[in-house]
Write a protein that holds these residues in place. Structure first.
Motif, PDB file in Angstrom:
ATOM      1  N   GLY A 525       0.887  -1.087  -0.163  1.00 23.54           N
ATOM      2  CA  GLY A 525       0.132  -0.062  -0.018  1.00 23.54           C
ATOM      3  C   GLY A 525       0.823   1.274  -0.258  1.00 23.54           C
ATOM      4  N   GLY A 526       0.278   2.301   0.612  1.00 24.22           N
ATOM      5  CA  GLY A 526       1.047   3.609   0.757  1.00 24.22           C
ATOM      6  C   GLY A 526      -0.080   4.687   1.049  1.00 24.22           C
ATOM      7  N   ASN A 527       0.538   5.903   1.548  1.00 21.69           N
ATOM      8  CA  ASN A 527      -0.367   6.914   1.478  1.00 21.69           C
ATOM      9  C   ASN A 527       0.347   8.216   1.292  1.00 21.69           C
ATOM     10  N   LEU A 528      -0.478   9.357   0.815  1.00 13.57           N
ATOM     11  CA  LEU A 528      -0.035  10.461   0.439  1.00 13.57           C
ATOM     12  C   LEU A 528       0.874  10.982   1.191  1.00 13.57           C
ATOM     13  N   ALA A 529       0.762  10.974   2.669  1.00 21.80           N
ATOM     14  CA  ALA A 529       1.448  11.644   3.784  1.00 21.80           C
ATOM     15  C   ALA A 529       2.891  11.102   3.610  1.00 21.80           C
ATOM     16  N   ALA A 530       2.955   9.915   3.256  1.00 25.76           N
ATOM     17  CA  ALA A 530       4.313   9.335   3.376  1.00 25.76           C
ATOM     18  C   ALA A 530       5.065   9.451   1.826  1.00 25.76           C
ATOM     19  N   ALA A 531       4.329  10.143   0.759  1.00 25.58           N
ATOM     20  CA  ALA A 531       4.958  10.245  -0.433  1.00 25.58           C
ATOM     21  C   ALA A 531       5.465   9.114  -1.069  1.00 25.58           C
ATOM     22  N   SER A 532       4.503   8.005  -0.838  1.00 27.36           N
ATOM     23  CA  SER A 532       4.706   6.817  -1.377  1.00 27.36           C
ATOM     24  C   SER A 532       4.225   6.556  -2.790  1.00 27.36           C
ATOM     25  N   GLN A 533       4.455   7.533  -3.643  1.00 21.93           N
ATOM     26  CA  GLN A 533       3.682   7.368  -4.949  1.00 21.93           C
ATOM     27  C   GLN A 533       4.476   6.710  -5.795  1.00 21.93           C
ATOM     28  N   SER A 534       4.909   5.489  -5.488  1.00 20.30           N
ATOM     29  CA  SER A 534       5.786   4.888  -6.659  1.00 20.30           C
ATOM     30  C   SER A 534       5.352   3.394  -6.821  1.00 20.30           C
ATOM     31  N   ILE A 535       6.113   2.647  -7.577  1.00 23.86           N
ATOM     32  CA  ILE A 535       5.286   1.246  -8.033  1.00 23.86           C
ATOM     33  C   ILE A 535       5.409   0.345  -6.903  1.00 23.86           C
ATOM     34  N   GLY A 536       4.264  -0.379  -7.041  1.00 26.72           N
ATOM     35  CA  GLY A 536       4.161  -1.525  -5.965  1.00 26.72           C
ATOM     36  C   GLY A 536       5.055  -2.727  -6.365  1.00 26.72           C
ATOM     37  N   MET A 537       5.034  -3.297  -7.520  1.00 26.11           N
ATOM     38  CA  MET A 537       6.005  -4.466  -7.866  1.00 26.11           C
ATOM     39  C   MET A 537       6.664  -4.351  -9.434  1.00 26.11           C
ATOM     40  N   VAL A 538       7.628  -4.370  -9.158  1.00 22.66           N
ATOM     41  CA  VAL A 538       8.522  -4.401 -10.548  1.00 22.66           C
ATOM     42  C   VAL A 538       8.770  -5.856 -10.898  1.00 22.66           C
ATOM     43  N   VAL A 539       8.559  -6.465 -11.983  1.00 24.30           N
ATOM     44  CA  VAL A 539       8.920  -7.929 -12.173  1.00 24.30           C
ATOM     45  C   VAL A 539       9.709  -7.894 -13.595  1.00 24.30           C
ATOM     46  N   GLY A 540      11.126  -8.022 -13.550  1.00 23.43           N
ATOM     47  CA  GLY A 540      11.788  -8.102 -14.829  1.00 23.43           C
ATOM     48  C   GLY A 540      12.764  -6.596 -14.638  1.00 23.43           C
ATOM     49  N   PRO A 541      13.696  -6.529 -15.537  1.00 24.72           N
ATOM     50  CA  PRO A 541      13.931  -7.236 -16.854  1.00 24.72           C
ATOM     51  C   PRO A 541      14.239  -8.893 -16.729  1.00 24.72           C
ATOM     52  N   THR A 542      15.049  -9.097 -15.489  1.00 22.13           N
ATOM     53  CA  THR A 542      15.149 -10.463 -15.507  1.00 22.13           C
ATOM     54  C   THR A 542      14.140 -11.312 -15.392  1.00 22.13           C
ATOM     55  N   HIS A 543      14.069 -12.295 -16.167  1.00 20.44           N
ATOM     56  CA  HIS A 543      12.764 -13.265 -16.324  1.00 20.44           C
ATOM     57  C   HIS A 543      12.504 -14.006 -14.946  1.00 20.44           C
ATOM     58  N   GLN A 544      11.232 -13.829 -14.595  1.00 24.00           N
ATOM     59  CA  GLN A 544      10.780 -14.455 -13.282  1.00 24.00           C
ATOM     60  C   GLN A 544       9.280 -15.109 -13.530  1.00 24.00           C
ATOM     61  N   ASN A 545       9.127 -15.983 -12.811  1.00 26.41           N
ATOM     62  CA  ASN A 545       7.801 -16.632 -12.695  1.00 26.41           C
ATOM     63  C   ASN A 545       7.179 -16.064 -11.314  1.00 26.41           C
ATOM     64  N   VAL A 546       5.790 -15.132 -11.526  1.00 24.37           N
ATOM     65  CA  VAL A 546       5.374 -14.660 -10.341  1.00 24.37           C
ATOM     66  C   VAL A 546       4.164 -15.430 -10.088  1.00 24.37           C
ATOM     67  N   TYR A 547       3.790 -16.196  -8.671  1.00 30.17           N
ATOM     68  CA  TYR A 547       2.305 -16.691  -8.323  1.00 30.17           C
ATOM     69  C   TYR A 547       1.986 -15.775  -7.541  1.00 30.17           C
ATOM     70  N   ALA A 548       0.810 -15.494  -7.375  1.00 28.67           N
ATOM     71  CA  ALA A 548       0.234 -14.569  -6.188  1.00 28.67           C
ATOM     72  C   ALA A 548      -1.300 -15.134  -5.931  1.00 28.67           C
ATOM     73  N   GLU A 549      -1.424 -15.096  -4.754  1.00 23.39           N
ATOM     74  CA  GLU A 549      -2.797 -15.331  -4.117  1.00 23.39           C
ATOM     75  C   GLU A 549      -2.928 -14.615  -3.051  1.00 23.39           C
ATOM     76  N   ALA A 550      -4.357 -14.022  -3.013  1.00 26.05           N
ATOM     77  CA  ALA A 550      -4.816 -12.868  -2.269  1.00 26.05           C
ATOM     78  C   ALA A 550      -3.802 -11.634  -2.066  1.00 26.05           C
ATOM     79  N   LEU A 551      -3.474 -11.021  -3.201  1.00 25.90           N
ATOM     80  CA  LEU A 551      -2.542  -9.940  -3.225  1.00 25.90           C
ATOM     81  C   LEU A 551      -3.454  -8.694  -3.018  1.00 25.90           C
ATOM     82  N   ASP A 552      -3.148  -7.858  -2.454  1.00 25.10           N
ATOM     83  CA  ASP A 552      -3.624  -6.452  -2.111  1.00 25.10           C
ATOM     84  C   ASP A 552      -2.881  -5.418  -2.574  1.00 25.10           C
ATOM     85  N   ILE A 553      -2.993  -4.772  -3.795  1.00 26.12           N
ATOM     86  CA  ILE A 553      -2.189  -3.568  -3.981  1.00 26.12           C
ATOM     87  C   ILE A 553      -3.089  -2.329  -4.295  1.00 26.12           C
ATOM     88  N   GLU A 554      -2.553  -1.515  -3.321  1.00 21.85           N
ATOM     89  CA  GLU A 554      -3.532  -0.345  -3.319  1.00 21.85           C
ATOM     90  C   GLU A 554      -2.937   0.903  -2.966  1.00 21.85           C
TER      91      GLU A 554
END
Length: 777
Positions: A525-554
């Motif tokens: 997550g993140g909030n405006l007060a913390a100035a956390s206006q960045s990307i939640g997840m970056v996958v790559g450019p190194t190839h990777q398999n990502v498996y996620a269950e119950a992922l909350d990104i907001e």
């Protein structure tokens, strides 16, 4: 109330579809852990331990109330070591009053976080004895565990869960519910068995798990067995997503009952059931993968389906049904789509709605990424663990943690101490990254949070490097501002959070390693007060398999960037602020299943603003399945933007065929507006279509025509009227009064009575069963 009653043959036994695991804890006092033994619990199978459990709960509440008044963003753990514990009343975690102002100042109990955890499913058993007071009335169900006493959660209820124990319900407790739960953003019910130990079919308890909460948040049910309840798992009230994996339902007339909520189920086995899954309501969204349903084999079941969907959307892949006439009955009653489908077993792939793409001629099948099960790392003996005792008064706890990691231990656990502040959010500060390496197979965060000094931190808090053992590494039960996968082996992130007032603009996750990564109940997550206006997840450019269950990104870290890797999300929630987009996929493969775009903050009810950009697909093989959006009032909804061979086009979710509407019922504390939204049942990218030449960009679609008026209800045969009389509540009487109830109302399956129907009528749900003389509620 009396939910269902059917006579079953001799109890069948089926092997568990999962491995039940333990969660031992060291003898060293752990700051976040409250052991029921320390509050008088005997666990001898004879002593009534109810008051000991309640004293433990009060002790957890008192720490928040009188000691610190701080919001830790991590939970306290009610720990139940091995033993057999008798309880005779409801164990309620939250107080009745959400805000307590009886003392010198108010305490906001909505921030209370409690997890109930046993030592293992095999050795920790909680018992409700035969004929317990208050649990016999089917018309007034009563839970053994009650997480939250109210019918709605706001932005709270995080870190609530139940783990690693068996709950046994004795005879004469027909109104009993095992766990009545509420959760938001991060939490699980995992490695839990809920078993009816009585012998009377008339006294089967009401439900194993009941999740009847409005705005209930995303939650994961994993490694669950429910045996001999009227309903195995009941999930109702919008909105958000429940994810269920490795579920075993035995001897329950209804395995899972779903009403007006999103549900993704993977790897479910239901044995000796009448209906495996019953889904109702226009906002219901059901996604099934790798499920097997088996009826008892009696003739009564020959005209029934394993999965019955009445309204909303349905997607199924790899489904088998034994001793049913069909695997799926799909009744569609949405304004823009009305049809009935009967699908026989086996089902390789079925979707209520055909695949829709931004470009024409998209594939009719999904991307079909095959999920890997999360690697399990067994706990070693607690006396072998390395304990890192953190200090909230110093500016850098990194050396303390690093010394424990480099000690040679396989398991490292973080331990906290009483905070030196009486308000605000408490974190143990780091001045340099923690590096997981060497012999470590598990880093247990002790349910603590780690933060930084100020803003502008340019390094992740935790980095997983190559290990000495080459085995998977588990990172669990912690909160901090960023994680990096830098290993050639698999890494599991379980019950971790990121970005909550830590003051860093680092991505919550980035990879520079090639090992697979698994996310299980993760909140970025993140909030405006913390100035956390960045990307939640970056996958790559190194190839990777990502498996996620119950992922909350907001919040302000709600963006996933896939740079040529394979990303499979099963059960997710994205949004709460503008899309950037929520997912940008450049090359590679992305498959998103069973999700919610909680994007009401994008336009904030103002239709004159631009739609939220939900997904951006650039020459990628992608599917979006079983997703729905939410909004209050008018809303243009989320867009899908796709670039294919240099041409770009877009469509809003209005281009998809399903729309849902939900009115809050009288017993739910809800906003005064009507909740509306759109389903995205099946989006498919144009990548991998035949031929190198891209198809022409389609014109912007015209708005759909208004729906036709609903046809009148068909007459009811005398035989079916007899069934309706049984289905309708006693207070509705006989004859036309009962018929009116069942045409215009939906049965409230857990609490009794008729409630206003959202789509269609109860008659439409039960009409396939009208020739079954011994089917009744």
């Amino acid at each position: 109330m009396r939910l269902f009653h059917l006579f079953f043959c001799v109890l069948q036994h089926s092997a568990l579809v999962h491995v039940l695991k333990g969660h031992p804890l060291p003898s060293t006092p752990i700051y976040t852990v409250f052991n029921v033994r320390q509050y008088g619990a005997a666990g001898d199978g004879a002593t009534d331990d109810t008051n000991s459990f309640l004293r433990t709960i009060v002790a957890i509440q008192d720490r928040m109330n009188s000691t610190t008044r701080w919001h830790p963003h991590y939970p306290s753990v009610l720990y139940v070591p091995s033993g057999r514990y008798v309880v005779k009343d409801t164990l309620q975690l939250y107080p009745d009053d959400p805000v307590d102002c009886t003392g010198l100042s108010c305490v906001d109990w909505r921030m209370l976080m409690i997890s109930v955890m046993g030592e293992s499913t095999d050795t920790t058993t909680i018992v409700l004895p035969d004929n317990s007071v208050g649990f016999a009335d089917k018309d007034n169900t009563k839970p053994v565990f009650l997480t939250h006493p109210h019918s709605r959660l706001f932005n709270n209820g995080q870190w609530l869960g139940y783990y690693d124990f068996t709950l046994e319900i004795g005879d004469g407790n027909a109104g009993a519910v095992g766990i009545r739960h509420a959760s938001n953003n991060i939490g699980q019910i995992a490695n839990v068995q809920i078993l009816y130990k009585g012998s009377s079919e008339d006294c089967k308890p009401a439900a194993g798990i009941d999740f009847p909460i409005f705005l209930g948040g995303i939650i994961l049910f994993k490694n669950i067995r429910v045996n001999s309840f009227s309903i195995g798992i009941n999930i109702s009230q919008p909105q958000d997503i429940t994810v269920a994996q490795n579920i075993e339902i035995l001897n329950c007339p209804v395995g899972i009952s779903l009403e007006d909520k999103g549900l993704g189920v993977r790897n479910m086995t239901a044995v000796n059931v009448t209906t495996g899954i019953l889904s109702m309501g226009s906002s219901a969204s059901l996604t099934l993968v790798d499920c097997h349903f088996s009826a008892s084999g009696r003739n009564i079941l020959e005209n029934m389906a394993a999965v019955v969907s009445h309204g909303g959307q349905l997607y199924a892949r790899n489904i088998t049904a034994t001793n049913f006439s069909a695997a799926i009955f799909d009744y569609a009653t949405n304004a823009s789509d009305s049809k009935f489908s009967s699908v026989r077993s086996p089902v390789s792939e079925y979707s209520h709605a055909s695949a829709v793409g931004v470009f024409p001629h998209v594939p009719h099948t999904a991307t079909g990424l095959r999920a890997r099960s999360t690697p399990e790392v067994a706990y070693d003996a607690p006396h072998l663990w390395a304990i890192a005792n953190l200090n909230s008064s110093i500016k850098d706890n990194t050396p303390i943690i690093q010394a424990a990691i480099d000690s040679g231990a396989r398991t490292v656990m973080l331990n906290g101490s009483t905070p030196n502040v009486t308000g605000g959010t408490v974190y143990y500060r780091l001045a340099s990254p923690v590096i997981v390496r060497g012999n470590v197979e598990r880093l247990h965060g002790g349910w603590l949070g780690m933060g930084t000094e100020g803003k502008g931190v340019q390094f992740p808090a935790l980095r997983v490097d190559a290990s000495a053992h080459g085995k998977p590494v588990v990172i669990e039960a912690m909160s901090t501002w960023g994680y990096q996968h830098n290993s050639p082996t698999d890494v599991v992130f379980r019950l971790v959070t990121c970005g909550q007032a830590h003051g860093s603009d680092q991505p919550c996750y980035l990879n520079s390693g090639t090992g697979d990564v698994f996310f299980e109940s993760v909140n970025f997550g993140g909030n405006l007060a913390a100035a956390s206006q960045s990307i939640g997840m970056v996958v790559g450019p190194t190839h990777q398999n990502v498996y996620a269950e119950a992922l909350d990104i907001e919040g302000y870290r709600n963006h996933i960037h896939n740079q040529g890797s394979n990303v499979l999300l099963f059960g997710f929630k994205l949004g709460e602020t503008e899309g950037k987009p929520y997912l940008r996929s450049v090359g590679g493969q992305s498959e998103l299943m069973a999700g919610l775009l909680n994007s009401f903050s994008c336009q904030n009810g103002n239709a004159s603003l631009q739609p939220c950009q939900a997904f951006e697909m650039n020459d990628t093989d992608a599917s979006v399945i079983g997703v729905y959006t939410t909004e209050a009032g008018s809303y243009e909804s989320a867009t899908v933007v796709e670039t294919f061979h240099g041409q770009t086009a877009q469509a809003t979710s209005k281009a998809f065929p399903l729309r849902w509407t939900w009115w809050p019922s009288s017993n739910v504390s809800a906003p005064p507006w009507v909740r509306v939204g759109y389903h995205i049942p099946f989006y498919r990218s144009a990548w991998a279509t035949s031929g190198p030449t891209p198809p022409p960009v389609p014109p912007t679609p015209a708005p759909p025509p208004p729906p036709p008026p609903s046809p009148p209800s068909p007459p009811i045969s005398p035989a079916c009227m007899d069934t309706l009389h049984r289905v309708c509540p006693r207070e509705q009487g006989k004859g036309r009064e009962c018929e009116t109830c069942c045409h215009n109302h939906t049965k409230d399956m857990l609490n009794g009575g008729c409630v206003p129907a959202k789509d269609g009528s109860l008659y439409n749900i039960i009409k396939p069963f009208c020739n079954l003389s011994d089917w009744f509620f």
